[in-house]
Design an enzyme around this catalytic site. Structure first.
Site, mmCIF file in Angstrom:
data_model
loop_
_atom_site.group_PDB
_atom_site.id
_atom_site.type_symbol
_atom_site.label_atom_id
_atom_site.label_comp_id
_atom_site.label_asym_id
_atom_site.label_seq_id
_atom_site.Cartn_x
_atom_site.Cartn_y
_atom_site.Cartn_z
ATOM 1 N N ASP A 1 68.927 -2.035 11.694
ATOM 2 C CA ASP A 1 69.770 -2.892 10.851
ATOM 3 C C ASP A 1 69.023 -3.454 9.644
ATOM 4 O O ASP A 1 69.287 -4.571 9.208
ATOM 5 C CB ASP A 1 70.368 -4.050 11.680
ATOM 6 C CG ASP A 1 70.956 -3.563 12.988
ATOM 7 O OD1 ASP A 1 71.746 -2.617 12.943
ATOM 8 O OD2 ASP A 1 70.606 -4.108 14.061
ATOM 9 N N LYS B 1 69.125 0.349 5.882
ATOM 10 C CA LYS B 1 68.726 1.716 5.502
ATOM 11 C C LYS B 1 69.848 2.408 4.728
ATOM 12 O O LYS B 1 69.599 3.148 3.795
ATOM 13 C CB LYS B 1 68.405 2.556 6.755
ATOM 14 C CG LYS B 1 67.163 2.103 7.498
ATOM 15 C CD LYS B 1 66.880 3.009 8.685
ATOM 16 C CE LYS B 1 67.873 2.868 9.807
ATOM 17 N NZ LYS B 1 67.900 1.583 10.500
ATOM 18 N N GLY C 1 74.857 2.559 12.783
ATOM 19 C CA GLY C 1 75.950 2.118 11.928
ATOM 20 C C GLY C 1 75.403 1.856 10.545
ATOM 21 O O GLY C 1 74.548 0.994 10.377
ATOM 22 N N HIS C 2 75.813 2.660 9.586
ATOM 23 C CA HIS C 2 75.341 2.464 8.213
ATOM 24 C C HIS C 2 76.497 1.991 7.346
ATOM 25 O O HIS C 2 77.538 2.632 7.311
ATOM 26 C CB HIS C 2 74.809 3.777 7.634
ATOM 27 C CG HIS C 2 73.502 4.177 8.219
ATOM 28 N ND1 HIS C 2 72.896 5.385 7.953
ATOM 29 C CD2 HIS C 2 72.681 3.525 9.057
ATOM 30 C CE1 HIS C 2 71.757 5.445 8.623
ATOM 31 N NE2 HIS C 2 71.609 4.335 9.294
ATOM 32 N N GLN D 1 68.406 4.056 13.610
ATOM 33 C CA GLN D 1 67.618 3.133 14.435
ATOM 34 C C GLN D 1 66.302 2.779 13.721
ATOM 35 O O GLN D 1 66.302 2.748 12.511
ATOM 36 C CB GLN D 1 67.353 3.691 15.843
ATOM 37 C CG GLN D 1 68.577 3.702 16.743
ATOM 38 C CD GLN D 1 69.472 4.884 16.488
ATOM 39 O OE1 GLN D 1 69.011 6.001 16.391
ATOM 40 N NE2 GLN D 1 70.747 4.631 16.367
HETATM 41 P P1 IMP Z 1 71.205 2.851 22.839
HETATM 42 O O1 IMP Z 1 70.630 3.571 21.668
HETATM 43 O O2 IMP Z 1 72.684 2.645 22.747
HETATM 44 O O3 IMP Z 1 70.786 3.474 24.134
HETATM 45 O O4 IMP Z 1 70.596 1.362 22.856
HETATM 46 C C1 IMP Z 1 69.222 1.117 23.120
HETATM 47 C C2 IMP Z 1 68.710 -0.065 22.310
HETATM 48 O O5 IMP Z 1 68.667 0.296 20.941
HETATM 49 C C3 IMP Z 1 69.599 -1.303 22.375
HETATM 50 O O6 IMP Z 1 68.778 -2.462 22.307
HETATM 51 C C4 IMP Z 1 70.450 -1.205 21.130
HETATM 52 O O7 IMP Z 1 70.915 -2.457 20.688
HETATM 53 C C5 IMP Z 1 69.431 -0.619 20.165
HETATM 54 N N1 IMP Z 1 70.035 0.153 19.077
HETATM 55 C C6 IMP Z 1 70.496 1.408 19.130
HETATM 56 N N2 IMP Z 1 70.934 1.798 17.938
HETATM 57 C C7 IMP Z 1 70.733 0.785 17.093
HETATM 58 C C8 IMP Z 1 70.937 0.615 15.679
HETATM 59 O O8 IMP Z 1 71.405 1.505 14.973
HETATM 60 N N3 IMP Z 1 70.566 -0.605 15.188
HETATM 61 C C9 IMP Z 1 70.017 -1.573 15.945
HETATM 62 N N4 IMP Z 1 69.795 -1.456 17.248
HETATM 63 C C10 IMP Z 1 70.147 -0.274 17.817
#
Ligand code: IMP
Length: 427
Positions: free
Chosen positions: A13, A16, A40-41, A226
Site C-alpha cells: 500500500d 505503487k 489493489g492498485h 505487495q
Molecule cells: P494473502 O496474500 O491474502 O495471503 O495475505 C497475507 C498477508 O499479506 C496479509 O497480512 C495481508 O494483509 C497482506 N497483503 C497481501 N496483499 C497485500 C497488498 O496488496 N497490500 C498490503 N498487504 C497485503
C-alpha cells in the site's frame, strides 16, 4: 534504461499504482509477475479513479501490451469482472496477455484460506490476517504440483480430469480436516469451463513476450504487487504473502534472466503502514496514528480494512534497498505529514538487552524484542501538493527528505506530494 522493476519497500500500500501508472505511459510492455487479486492498485486518471486487482496498470493504454506472468495466481471470476468493468468504461483490454503457466485460483482455495485462518485463530490465536482471496492455498497447490493452470483452464477435457482429481483431494481436506462443506465438482467444472472459453484469447507464452520485447529494445515495466516485508522469504514470516514480491520475483514470475533488469525502483511512504497481524516497531497506537490514517486515507483497497500506521522506519528501508538491489526510491505522501508537528524517523532498533541493530532482524522473535531508536525533526507546514520542483518544497521538508536518503543509502528520485497522477516531483 529499457527495463524497470517497481517494488514495494514496506508492508504494501505504498502507492505503487501511481508510480507504475506514470511509468506505464512510457512502457511498451507492463508485466505483473507475482501475487493475485490480494493486490489493489488505485490509478487516478483525470477525474476517473480505477481500482485494479489483477489487470496490469498499463491496461489503460491500448498500445501497451499487459502481461499477467506465470508467477501470478489468477482468479478468473475476478479477472473477468475487472475486464467487464473496464469494457463498460471504454477500455477494451485487447492488449491483455496471460501466461499459459499461471496458476488458477479455484473456489476451494478461497474456502481453505478462510478455514485455515479460522483454525489458526482458534488454535494459536494468531492468524496471518490474509485477504481471504485464496492466495496461500493456490500457491500451496502450485508447490504441491497439483495446481490447475491457465492452459488447463482453456482445455475443457484436461480441465475436467484435473478438477475431478484435485477437487476430490480438496474436498477431503475441507470436509475431514475442517468439517466444511464439499464442492460440487460438476458445477465447478461448468463454471470454470465457461471462464476458460472467455479467457482463452488472452493465453500466451509470457517468457517469450518479455524476452522479445527486451531484445527489440522496448521499454518493459515489471509492476510489483505487495511488498518486501510481505515476501515469503525476506518478509516478516509467517505474516507474509505466499509469493515473491521482491525484485528477484520479477525474473521468476515472468521467465526472464536477472541481467534483463536495468533499474529497480522501491516505492515507499513518508510513514509506514501495515495491514494484517505481526510486529510493527514504529506503530502509533494513538491519536496521531489515527490522524495519519485519516489524512492518508489508509483503508485497504481490496478489503477496506483500516491500516495500522507508524513513523518512517529506515531499518526497513535499508533492508529493502539491500534485498531488492534498489537503484532509486519513490517516496509518496509527504503531503500527509504536513502540519502534524514534530516528525520522527526510526534510525535503528534497540533490543531489550541494550544491543543496537542497524539491520532488519532475521526472526520475528528478535523483531518483537525491538524498540525503535528515533531521530526527531521539525515538521513542515502548508499545502505542498502543487510543488513540482524540489526547491519549491518547504525547507524543513527538504531537510527531512535529504536525511531520509542518507539513512536509507539510496537516492529519493520521485517525491509524492498528493493523490493525483501529476502530484509528483522528479529529481
Ligand atoms: P494473502 O496474500 O491474502 O495471503 O495475505 C497475507 C498477508 O499479506 C496479509 O497480512 C495481508 O494483509 C497482506 N497483503 C497481501 N496483499 C497485500 C497488498 O496488496 N497490500 C498490503 N498487504 C497485503
Amino acid at each position: 534504461m529499457s527495463s524497470s522493476v517497481i517494488v514495494g519497500t514496506q508492508w504494501g500500500d505504498e502507492g505503487k499504482g501511481k508510480i507504475i501508472d506514470i511509468m506505464a505511459k512510457e512502457a511498451d510492455l507492463v508485466v505483473r509477475s507475482s501475487g493475485g487479486n490480494n493486490a489493489g492498485h488505485t490509478v487516478v486518471h483525470g477525474n476517473e479513479v480505477y481500482k485494479l486487482h489483477l489487470l496490469p496498470s498499463g491496461i489503460l493504454y491500448p498500445e501497451t501490451i499487459c502481461l499477467i506472468g506465470s508467477g501470478v495466481v489468477v482468479d478468473p471470476s475476478v479477472l473477468l469482472e475487472e475486464i467487464t468493468e473496464m469494457n463498460k468504461r471504454g477500455v477494451t483490454c485487447d492488449n491483455l496477455r496471460i501466461d499459459a503457466r499461471a496458476d488458477i485460483i479455484m473456489p476451494w482455495h478461497r474456502e481453505l484460506d478462510k478455514l485455515e485462518e479460522e483454525y489458526k485463530a482458534k488454535q494459536t490465536s494468531v492468524n496471518v490476517g490474509t485477504t481471504g482471496r485464496g492466495i496461500g492455498p493456490a500457491y500451496t497447490d502450485k508447490a504441491r504440483r497439483i495446481a490447475i493452470r491457465m492452459y488447463d483452464l482453456c482445455h475443457p477435457e484436461l480441465l475436467k480430469t484435473l478438477i475431478k482429481n484435485t477437487g476430490e483431494f480438496e474436498n477431503l481436506m475441507i470436509e475431514k480436516l475442517y468439517g466444511g462443506k464439499a464442492f460440487d465438482l460438476d458445477a465447478v467444472y461448468e463454471e470454470y469451463k465457461a471462464y476458460g472459453e472467455k479467457l482463452k484469447k488472452y493465453m500466451a507464452d509470457g517468457s517469450v513476450i518479455a524476452f522479445e520485447a527486451y531484445k527489440e529494445g522496448k521499454k518493459v515495466l515489471f509492476e510489483g504487487a505487495q511488498a518486501t516485508l510481505l515476501d515469503i522469504d525476506f518478509g516478516t514470516y509467517p505474516f507474509v504473502t505466499s509469493s515473491h514480491p521482491i525484485a528477484g520475483g520479477a525474473c521468476i514470475g515472468t521467465g526472464i534472466g536477472p541481467k534483463m533488469i536495468d533499474e529497480v525502483i522501491g516505492v515507499g511512504k513518508s510513514y509506514t503502514t501495515r495491514v494484517g497481524n505481526g510486529p510493527f516497531p514504529t506503530e502509533l497506537n494513538d491519536a496521531l496514528g489515527e490522524l495519519i490514517r485519516n489524512r492518508g486515507g489508509e483503508f485497504g483497497t481490496t478489503t477496506g480494512r483500516p491500516r495500522r500506521t507508524g513513523w518512517f522506519d529506515a531499518v526497513i528501508m535499508r533492508h529493502a534497498v539491500r534485498v531488492n538491489g534498489l537503484t532509486a526510491l519513490a517516496i509518496n505522501k509527504f503531503d500527509t505529514l504536513s502540519g502534524i508537528g514534530k516528525l520522527k524517523v526510526c534510525t535503528a532498533y534497540k533490543k531489550s538487552d541494550g544491543t543496537i541493530l542497524n539491520d532488519f532482524p532475521v526472526t520475528l522473535e528478535e523483531l518483537s524484542d525491538c524498540t525503535p531508536v528515533y531521530e526527531e525533526f521539525d515538521g513542515y507546514e502548508g499545502d505542498i501538493s502543487d510543488c513540482r520542483k524540489f526547491e519549491e518544497l518547504p525547507e524543513k521538508c527538504r531537510e527531512y527528505i535529504s536525511r531520509l536518503e542518507e539513512l536509507c543509502g539510496c537516492p529519493i528520485k520521485i517525491i509524492g506530494v498528493g493523490a493525483g497522477c501529476d502530484s509528483v516531483i522528479f529529481r
